[in-house]
Design a protein around this motif. Structure first.
Motif, PDB file in Angstrom:
ATOM      1  N   PHE A  28      -9.106  -2.331  -6.621  1.00 48.48           N
ATOM      2  CA  PHE A  28      -8.774  -3.231  -7.731  1.00 48.48           C
ATOM      3  C   PHE A  28      -7.338  -3.718  -7.696  1.00 48.48           C
ATOM      4  O   PHE A  28      -7.047  -4.837  -8.101  1.00 48.48           O
ATOM      5  CB  PHE A  28      -9.022  -2.528  -9.067  1.00 48.48           C
ATOM      6  N   LYS A  29      -6.404  -2.865  -7.207  1.00 46.71           N
ATOM      7  CA  LYS A  29      -4.991  -3.203  -7.389  1.00 46.71           C
ATOM      8  C   LYS A  29      -4.430  -4.124  -6.312  1.00 46.71           C
ATOM      9  O   LYS A  29      -3.511  -4.887  -6.576  1.00 46.71           O
ATOM     10  CB  LYS A  29      -4.161  -1.912  -7.405  1.00 46.71           C
ATOM     11  N   LEU A  30      -4.965  -4.034  -5.078  1.00 46.99           N
ATOM     12  CA  LEU A  30      -4.313  -4.761  -3.991  1.00 46.99           C
ATOM     13  C   LEU A  30      -4.548  -6.265  -4.112  1.00 46.99           C
ATOM     14  O   LEU A  30      -5.562  -6.698  -4.675  1.00 46.99           O
ATOM     15  CB  LEU A  30      -4.811  -4.238  -2.647  1.00 46.99           C
TER      16      LEU A  30
ATOM     17  N   TRP B  82      -0.747   3.791  -4.733  1.00 47.87           N
ATOM     18  CA  TRP B  82      -0.206   4.337  -5.971  1.00 47.87           C
ATOM     19  C   TRP B  82       1.193   3.830  -6.243  1.00 47.87           C
ATOM     20  O   TRP B  82       1.673   3.896  -7.378  1.00 47.87           O
ATOM     21  CB  TRP B  82      -0.211   5.857  -5.954  1.00 47.87           C
ATOM     22  N   GLY B  83       1.901   3.393  -5.204  1.00 48.18           N
ATOM     23  CA  GLY B  83       3.252   2.886  -5.394  1.00 48.18           C
ATOM     24  C   GLY B  83       3.221   1.492  -5.990  1.00 48.18           C
ATOM     25  O   GLY B  83       2.743   1.281  -7.096  1.00 48.18           O
ATOM     26  N   VAL B  88       2.944  -4.829  -0.068  1.00 53.63           N
ATOM     27  CA  VAL B  88       2.305  -4.795   1.238  1.00 53.63           C
ATOM     28  C   VAL B  88       2.706  -6.040   2.022  1.00 53.63           C
ATOM     29  O   VAL B  88       3.009  -7.082   1.461  1.00 53.63           O
ATOM     30  CB  VAL B  88       0.775  -4.754   1.113  1.00 53.63           C
ATOM     31  N   SER B  89       2.751  -5.888   3.346  1.00 49.29           N
ATOM     32  CA  SER B  89       3.060  -7.040   4.195  1.00 49.29           C
ATOM     33  C   SER B  89       1.901  -7.242   5.148  1.00 49.29           C
ATOM     34  O   SER B  89       1.978  -6.851   6.303  1.00 49.29           O
ATOM     35  CB  SER B  89       4.352  -6.797   4.960  1.00 49.29           C
ATOM     36  N   LEU B 133      -2.282  -3.695   7.203  1.00 49.02           N
ATOM     37  CA  LEU B 133      -1.706  -3.706   5.869  1.00 49.02           C
ATOM     38  C   LEU B 133      -0.193  -3.794   5.930  1.00 49.02           C
ATOM     39  O   LEU B 133       0.446  -4.322   5.033  1.00 49.02           O
ATOM     40  CB  LEU B 133      -2.134  -2.421   5.149  1.00 49.02           C
ATOM     41  N   GLU B 134       0.383  -3.263   7.010  1.00 50.95           N
ATOM     42  CA  GLU B 134       1.836  -3.288   7.148  1.00 50.95           C
ATOM     43  C   GLU B 134       2.195  -3.791   8.536  1.00 50.95           C
ATOM     44  O   GLU B 134       1.480  -3.504   9.500  1.00 50.95           O
ATOM     45  CB  GLU B 134       2.416  -1.875   6.995  1.00 50.95           C
ATOM     46  N   GLN B 135       3.314  -4.477   8.640  1.00 46.13           N
ATOM     47  CA  GLN B 135       3.770  -4.983   9.929  1.00 46.13           C
ATOM     48  C   GLN B 135       4.008  -3.828  10.907  1.00 46.13           C
ATOM     49  O   GLN B 135       3.759  -3.946  12.100  1.00 46.13           O
ATOM     50  CB  GLN B 135       5.051  -5.788   9.725  1.00 46.13           C
TER      51      GLN B 135
END
Lengths: 112, 158, 88
Positions: A28-30, B82-83, B88-89, B133-135
């Motif tokens: 849900f959050k992303l 959670w952060g 995100v990149s 999700l991340e570089q």
């Protein structure tokens, strides 16, 4: 000895559920579709491994161990296949191209 | 030899799922194994690509390492969730897979998908398209930490 | 252990509820499929844990069958949507 097994499998089950929950929250959050696939893959891989592992420690009867291992292996083989098929059809559906990546999710519409 | 391996593994599979040793059910098992073998041999004429089993020893060496990778990258993705998920990149890259033996490329792409945080979208020719999700995970893949592990284990008998 | 199994069952039910909510309220059709897929794998785990909760490991057979059906259904739905781009 039995108590130790109980404790270890309890820890495995609880951490598995925790990873499952955080994956579900991530769905849900992303911010856009492809990042959400990553969050779902957390629940599909690590939560499955930990929960089935926790159940394995509680099993004594032989054929049940074999069945649990079969479920684990089957889920681990099919979940990358399913997410690959999902990503590929999303790409065919025009959800992601190289240039769209910078602009963010253009395809997102408000739900009716 | 090839057929024998299939017969053995299919019989074990049947016994695992049924668990009964009555003559009638065993007869059904023999019939379905025979049917699958016939279909397999017919399919062989179509694609000429024998479906070999990997040797168990190599798989046993590979799986614990993969489980470790899955655990560490899950922790990373969980921290992101959670952060602050807006940090995100997401990135997309084509990664060269020439180093990986051809028969193991599917395994390579599946391993990429199975570790959370990276997702292989397409495998065409010598390149696999990866979304991450991340570089930083793209950079790690380009250095080839999964590829070198696979070539270490399977590369010798190629 | 029984209470732990019950707690795990409830937590998996919560995860399944979140996945279903994603399947109902999602911006794109692929998000919906993602939610349904998550729901399916969690159902497999749920059935297995319920089997241990009630002390009847026969439930594992049902879990195996559900895993097989879930995978085949998912691939079928995705093949259907791959070339007929959905218009919401």
């Amino acid at each position: 000895m039995l108590l130790l097994l109980d404790i270890i499998s309890g820890i495995l089950l609880v951490t598995g559920v925790f990873f499952g929950l955080s994956g579900a929250v991530g769905v849900f959050k992303l911010p856009n579709f492809f990042t959400r696939v990553h969050a779902a893959s957390v629940t599909d891989s690590i939560a499955v491994i930990l929960i089935i592992g926790g159940l394995l420690l509680q099993t004594t009867f032989g054929i049940n161990i074999a069945k649990l291992l079969f479920i684990l292996g089957f889920l681990l083989i099919t979940s990358p296949t399913a997410s690959h098929a999902l990503a590929k059809s999303a790409r065919h559906g025009g959800l992601l191209t190289m240039s769209e990546l910078e602009k963010g999710d253009q395809q997102e519409k408000t739900p009716k | 030899m090839h057929t024998v391996k299939w017969v053995i593994s299919l019989s074990i599979f049947w016994l695992l799922l049924s668990g009964y040793l009555k003559p009638l059910l065993l007869g059904f098992g023999v019939a379905s194994v025979a049917l699958v073998i016939v279909v397999l041999n017919r399919m062989q004429k179509v694609d000429n690509e024998p479906q070999e089993f990997g040797t168990w020893l190599q798989t046993i060496r590979y799986i614990p390492w993969l489980l470790g990778q899955i655990l560490s990258s899950s922790l990373r993705v969980t921290k992101l969730v959670w952060g602050s998920p807006t940090e995100v990149s997401p990135s997309l890259a084509k990664i060269n897979v020439e180093a990986v033996p051809e028969a193991r490329r599917t395994l390579y792409a599946n391993s990429i998908t199975l570790t959370p945080g990276t997702l292989s979208i397409d495998l065409e020719g010598e390149e696999v398209t990866v979304h991450a999700l991340e570089q930083s995970s793209i950079d790690e893949l380009k250095e080839g930490y999964i590829a070198t592990k696979i070539t270490d284990i399977w590369g010798d008998n190629k | 252990m029984t209470s732990l199994y019950a707690a795990v069952c409830i937590a998996i039910l919560v995860i399944m509820a979140i996945a279903l909510a994603r399947a109902f309220y999602a911006p794109t059709v692929y998000d919906r499929i993602l939610g349904v897929n998550m729901f399916g794998t969690k159902t497999v785990l749920f059935i297995a844990v319920v089997g241990y909760l009630t002390g009847r490991p026969d439930f594992l057979d049902i879990a195996i069958v559900y895993a097989l059906i879930n995978f085949i259904g998912m691939v079928a739905v995705l093949r259907f949507f791959e070339y007929t781009a959905p218009v919401d």
